[in-house]
Write an enzyme that holds these catalytic residues in place. Structure first.
Site, PDB file in Angstrom:
ATOM      1  N   LYS A  29     -22.500  15.045 -35.723  1.00 52.74           N
ATOM      2  CA  LYS A  29     -22.021  13.761 -36.228  1.00 52.74           C
ATOM      3  C   LYS A  29     -22.585  13.561 -37.626  1.00 52.74           C
ATOM      4  CE  LYS A  29     -22.787   8.722 -35.697  1.00 52.74           C
ATOM      5  NZ  LYS A  29     -23.297   7.617 -34.841  1.00 52.74           N
TER       6      LYS A  29
ATOM      7  N   ASP B  27     -23.684   4.157 -41.803  1.00 51.32           N
ATOM      8  CA  ASP B  27     -23.027   3.414 -40.726  1.00 51.32           C
ATOM      9  C   ASP B  27     -23.325   1.923 -40.855  1.00 51.32           C
ATOM     10  OD1 ASP B  27     -21.823   2.510 -38.433  1.00 51.32           O
ATOM     11  OD2 ASP B  27     -23.286   3.412 -37.045  1.00 51.32           O
TER      12      ASP B  27
ATOM     13  N   LYS C  53     -22.974  -4.413 -38.569  1.00 54.05           N
ATOM     14  CA  LYS C  53     -24.340  -4.489 -38.050  1.00 54.05           C
ATOM     15  C   LYS C  53     -25.094  -5.617 -38.743  1.00 54.05           C
ATOM     16  CE  LYS C  53     -24.981   0.473 -37.080  1.00 54.05           C
ATOM     17  NZ  LYS C  53     -25.232   0.357 -35.628  1.00 54.05           N
TER      18      LYS C  53
ATOM     19  N   ASP D 290     -27.594   8.442 -40.172  1.00 52.73           N
ATOM     20  CA  ASP D 290     -26.583   8.600 -39.122  1.00 52.73           C
ATOM     21  C   ASP D 290     -25.777   9.897 -39.278  1.00 52.73           C
ATOM     22  OD1 ASP D 290     -25.750   7.492 -36.745  1.00 52.73           O
ATOM     23  OD2 ASP D 290     -24.100   6.350 -37.643  1.00 52.73           O
TER      24      ASP D 290
ATOM     25  N   ASP E  19     -18.193  -0.102 -34.508  1.00 53.14           N
ATOM     26  CA  ASP E  19     -19.537   0.454 -34.647  1.00 53.14           C
ATOM     27  C   ASP E  19     -19.781   1.609 -33.673  1.00 53.14           C
ATOM     28  OD1 ASP E  19     -22.066   0.748 -35.649  1.00 53.14           O
ATOM     29  OD2 ASP E  19     -22.902  -1.028 -34.658  1.00 53.14           O
TER      30      ASP E  19
ATOM     31  N   GLU F 266     -18.584   4.504 -33.676  1.00 50.33           N
ATOM     32  CA  GLU F 266     -17.767   5.403 -34.497  1.00 50.33           C
ATOM     33  C   GLU F 266     -18.109   6.876 -34.309  1.00 50.33           C
ATOM     34  OE1 GLU F 266     -20.478   4.059 -35.521  1.00 50.33           O
ATOM     35  OE2 GLU F 266     -21.459   5.775 -36.453  1.00 50.33           O
TER      36      GLU F 266
ATOM     37  N   ARG G 295     -18.728   8.710 -31.704  1.00 52.08           N
ATOM     38  CA  ARG G 295     -17.966   9.394 -30.653  1.00 52.08           C
ATOM     39  C   ARG G 295     -16.542   9.695 -31.108  1.00 52.08           C
ATOM     40  NH1 ARG G 295     -19.016   4.452 -26.646  1.00 52.08           N
ATOM     41  NH2 ARG G 295     -20.896   4.452 -27.923  1.00 52.08           N
TER      42      ARG G 295
HETATM   43  N1  BES Z   1     -25.431   5.098 -35.296  1.00 49.76           N
HETATM   44  C1  BES Z   1     -25.409   4.146 -34.256  1.00 49.76           C
HETATM   45  C2  BES Z   1     -26.478   4.408 -33.195  1.00 49.76           C
HETATM   46  C3  BES Z   1     -27.880   4.009 -33.550  1.00 49.76           C
HETATM   47  C4  BES Z   1     -28.255   2.673 -33.424  1.00 49.76           C
HETATM   48  C5  BES Z   1     -28.792   4.931 -33.932  1.00 49.76           C
HETATM   49  C6  BES Z   1     -29.552   2.314 -33.721  1.00 49.76           C
HETATM   50  C7  BES Z   1     -30.100   4.572 -34.224  1.00 49.76           C
HETATM   51  C8  BES Z   1     -30.474   3.254 -34.119  1.00 49.76           C
HETATM   52  C9  BES Z   1     -24.056   4.164 -33.560  1.00 49.76           C
HETATM   53  O1  BES Z   1     -22.979   4.448 -34.364  1.00 49.76           O
HETATM   54  C10 BES Z   1     -23.843   2.791 -33.021  1.00 49.76           C
HETATM   55  O2  BES Z   1     -23.706   1.887 -33.800  1.00 49.76           O
HETATM   56  N2  BES Z   1     -23.825   2.666 -31.697  1.00 49.76           N
HETATM   57  C11 BES Z   1     -23.672   1.412 -31.074  1.00 49.76           C
HETATM   58  C12 BES Z   1     -22.688   1.586 -29.927  1.00 49.76           C
HETATM   59  C13 BES Z   1     -22.199   0.300 -29.359  1.00 49.76           C
HETATM   60  C14 BES Z   1     -21.337  -0.426 -30.360  1.00 49.76           C
HETATM   61  C15 BES Z   1     -21.425   0.597 -28.119  1.00 49.76           C
HETATM   62  C16 BES Z   1     -25.033   0.955 -30.576  1.00 49.76           C
HETATM   63  O3  BES Z   1     -25.822   1.797 -30.137  1.00 49.76           O
HETATM   64  O4  BES Z   1     -25.324  -0.218 -30.668  1.00 49.76           O
HETATM   65 ZN    ZN Z   2     -23.359   5.577 -35.994  1.00 43.08          ZN
HETATM   66 MN    MN Z   3     -22.219   2.743 -35.314  1.00 43.87          MN
END
Ligand code: BES
Ligand code: ZN
Ligand code: MN
Length: 490
Positions: free
Chosen positions: A252, A257, A264, A275, A334, A336, A338
């Site tokens: 990825k 992000d 966010k 990310d 968010d 994204e 996946r």
């Molecule tokens: N890149 C983030 C995951 C992440 C969050 C990594 C905090 C490190 C610290 C990912 O793209 C994301 O935003 N995931 C969301 C998924 C949710 C919207 C289902 C998350 O983990 O909040």
């Molecule tokens: Zn992300």
């Molecule tokens: Mn995200």
């Protein structure tokens, strides 16, 4: 730190002398010579410091006599700690000698693989990302430029060190990529940096938006829609094993992000430059494999996008068609990572028919809730691959913990309008993300072993440890190199 040289033992006239010592040690070789030259000051100093050679233990004796600035003892633990203990001792020693210009390591009693590992530990801990610091005083900068490792058999140590040096190069490349700020490192720039692997013999293909459009990468391109920075996919191939079936690594690469329209919160958003760590790890891994001429065919694929909110951004409610043909209702922009992985995994599997696929992603905050920063989450459809990964992780100190996959988690992904939603709700957030990704591992032509490593909690460190200074860790490079070395080479 510039060079590490292996040399025949000669007592240094200046700088630091480093003594890697196991529990129950007796001073031998250079250590003994130095002790005699200082009238027994080293033995007395170690005794006074309570230094026993325990793992993680260290002692610094300042100006013990002669022209040495310091003697640094580092513990190897109980004898038989092997290369992992030696590597950690090297890492522990580094900050204790960094303010000296030169250091000599008294490694005469270590087997060649351990003196090589000690050297690798020094190098890994010495990593710094300081290219944007223009005002650091000379005092604050490490001065260490010459490290010589005294060994009985120089060619044997050099031979053992060569592959470790290539792996450390890969680790440092990954750390550089992950550390870069997101205004500098965007998808096209990251793709350009992949090209640097060509000089190692890696073939590098870069696909842009037009080509990805033609391939039907609707999931990946949907994420990129909000950004002025164009998407890329990079395909890297290392051929070290004739026409053997390759192994595949997929990363990825979200260079920043923001969350997109599902934006966010501002606090800590700057961390989201990391990310792209999954992609950065795949790139460093390919550099490591090629650098040590691994006898394997390996493919690295990275999906590179920036996730931004704008008038052209993807919306919650949008439906996209992935490269696999499966349709996805976007609920949260968010989620994204996946979406990026979905298209790249499907593509990698069909083009290369790999022996296995391992993808890496800073995929979910929920994996940090579950495992903290000590283990990365391991999700897999294959017990053998899982075991191999977990063992390789243990061997290099990059620990994995297996998490469940189960159809029961699919309920949340049901969509009224498309084949699936891109989120499955808060409970088990890392697992529903893995269930989502698994839908892009095709099972039609048989079983392809696949593993997903959620490295959101392990790709960045907020404190130093033996061989990982705080910052980008490159978690996964050493682990996957080890997986290949132990099971998929030759
Ligand atoms: N890149 C983030 C995951 C992440 C969050 C990594 C905090 C490190 C610290 C990912 O793209 C994301 O935003 N995931 C969301 C998924 C949710 C919207 C289902 C998350 O983990 O909040
Ligand atoms: Zn992300
Ligand atoms: Mn995200």
């Amino acid at each position: 730190m510039t060079d590490i040289l292996f040399v025949k033992p000669v007592l240094p006239r200046a700088g630091a002398l480093v003594l890697p010592l196991a529990e129950g040690f007796v001073l031998e070789g250079l250590a003994k010579q130095a002790d005699e030259a200082t009238g027994g000051a080293i033995a007395r100093g170690l005794e006074a410091a309570g230094f026993k050679g325990k793992k993680g233990q260290s002692a610094t004796l300042w100006a013990p006599g002669g022209h040495l600035s310091r003697v640094v003892a580092v513990g190897l633990g109980a004898t038989g700690g092997g290369t992992q203990a030696a590597e950690a001792a090297g890492g522990t020693a580094l900050p204790l000698i960094a303010s000296d210009v030169e250091a000599t390591i008294a490694a005469e009693s270590l087997p060649a693989p351990e003196s090589a590992a000690f050297a690798a530990g020094l190098r890994l801990r010495a990593y710094r990302f300081d290219k944007y610091r223009t005002k650091e005083s000379a005092e604050d900068k490490p001065k260490l430029t010459r490290v010589t490792i005294a060994v009985p058999d120089v060619p044997a140590a050099q031979a053992a060190h060569a592959p470790l040096s290539a792996i450390a190069d890969g680790v440092c490349l990954t750390r550089d990529l992950v550390s870069e700020p997101p205004n500098i490192l965007y998808p096209a720039e990251m793709a350009d940096r992949c090209r640097a692997l060509e000089k190692l013999g890696v073939s590098v293909e870069v696909l842009g938006p037009a080509e990805l459009e033609k391939l039907g990468f609707g999931a990946l391109l949907g994420v990129a829609m909000g950004s002025a920075r164009e998407a890329r996919m990079v395909v890297m191939q290392w051929r070290g094993a004739g026409d053997a079936q390759p192994v595949a690594f997929i990363g990825k690469g979200v260079t920043f992000d923001t969350g997109g329209i599902s934006i966010k919160p501002a606090g800590g958003m700057e961390d989201m430059k990391f990310d792209m760590a999954g992609a950065g790890t795949v790139i460093g891994l390919m550099a490591a494999l090629a650098g040590r001429r691994a006898k394997v065919n390996a493919v690295g694929l990275v999906g590179l996008v920036e996730n931004m909110p704008s008038s052209t951004a993807q919306r919650p409610g949008d439906v996209v068609t992935s490269h696999s043909g499966q349709t996805i209702e976007i609920i949260n922009t968010d989620a994204e990572g996946r979406l990026v992985l979905a298209d790249v995994i499907w593509y990698g599997q069909h083009r290369f028919k790999p022996r296995f696929m391992v993808n890496l992603a800073t995929l979910t905050g929920a994996i940090i809730v579950a495992l903290g920063h000590e283990h990365a989450g391991l999700f897999s459809n294959d017990d053998t691959l899982s075991r191999q990964l977990a063992e390789a992780g243990k061997a290099v100190g990059e620990k994995l913990w297996r998490m469940p996959l189960d159809e029961a988690y699919d309920k949340g992904l049901k969509s009224e309008i498309a084949d699936m939603k891109n989120v499955g709700g808060r409970p088990g957030g890392s697992i529903t993300a893995a269930q989502f990704i698994q839908r892009f591992v095709d099972t039609k032509d048989g079983h392809t072993p696949w593993a997903h490593l959620d490295i959101a909690g392990t790709a960045w460190a907020t404190k130093d440890s033996a061989i990982v200074p705080k910052g980008a860790t490159a978690f996964g490079v050493r682990l996957l190199d080890r997986l290949v070395a132990d099971h998929y080479e030759g």
